[in-house]
Enzyme design. Sequence first.
Site, short mmCIF file in Angstrom:
data_model
loop_
_atom_site.label_atom_id
_atom_site.label_comp_id
_atom_site.label_asym_id
_atom_site.label_seq_id
_atom_site.Cartn_x
_atom_site.Cartn_y
_atom_site.Cartn_z
N ILE A 107 0.83 -1.19 0.00
CA ILE A 107 0.00 0.00 0.00
C ILE A 107 0.87 1.25 0.00
CG2 ILE A 107 -0.26 -0.21 2.52
CD1 ILE A 107 -3.05 1.11 2.20
N CYS A 108 0.43 2.27 -0.70
CA CYS A 108 1.07 3.57 -0.72
C CYS A 108 2.50 3.45 -1.27
CB CYS A 108 1.01 4.19 0.67
SG CYS A 108 1.37 5.96 0.75
#
Length: 199
Positions: A107-108
């Site tokens: 994520i991210c």
Amino acid sequence: MGNKEIIVVLLDRFADWEAAFLAPALRGGVMPGHPGWCEVKYMTSDGAPVGSLGGLSVTPDYAAGPLPAECAGVVLAGGLSWDAPEAEKIVPVVEEAMGRGLLVGAICNAAAFLAAHGFLNDVRHTGNTVEMLQKWGGDRYTGAARYEERQAVRDGNVVTANGSGYLEFTRECLLALGADTPEAVAAWYEFNKRGFYAE
């Protein structure tokens, strides 16, 4: 819960919220009264404690290295160190997880890390923007045609999300693992997304 483990990888200055919904849903059950699916363990690049953006200090269970036999997946929590030298120690961890067909969630900035090492070239994926993945990946990232402008994308055992897609990321990881029925996972998502009351 059996003896399955999900390993959450944390680097220094990790984003507190990006795996904060996934870990308790896996350990304690997706819905009240539902059993937990697995244990959640934590890994850092060198086995030393790391700190979050919010000031939380975490002492890990593992240093980067070969994954245990009971490992069912690796989740890379985002943060501000995925372009630092310490992140390079996580490349073999991802390679092993992918080679074993385990869940790989990112994520991210952790999704940008995957892009920078060529892990997203052959799967549908997302991230903070395709431009960011191209910037981080350079010539090693050739997957721009497979980029999707969505909060989270699951393609087989690979789940990616942008930094604001932590609930969608959790949902897709739970579905990829078969941690509960699709109906229970959908109910979990709706409750956490909408809450008790409409604003």
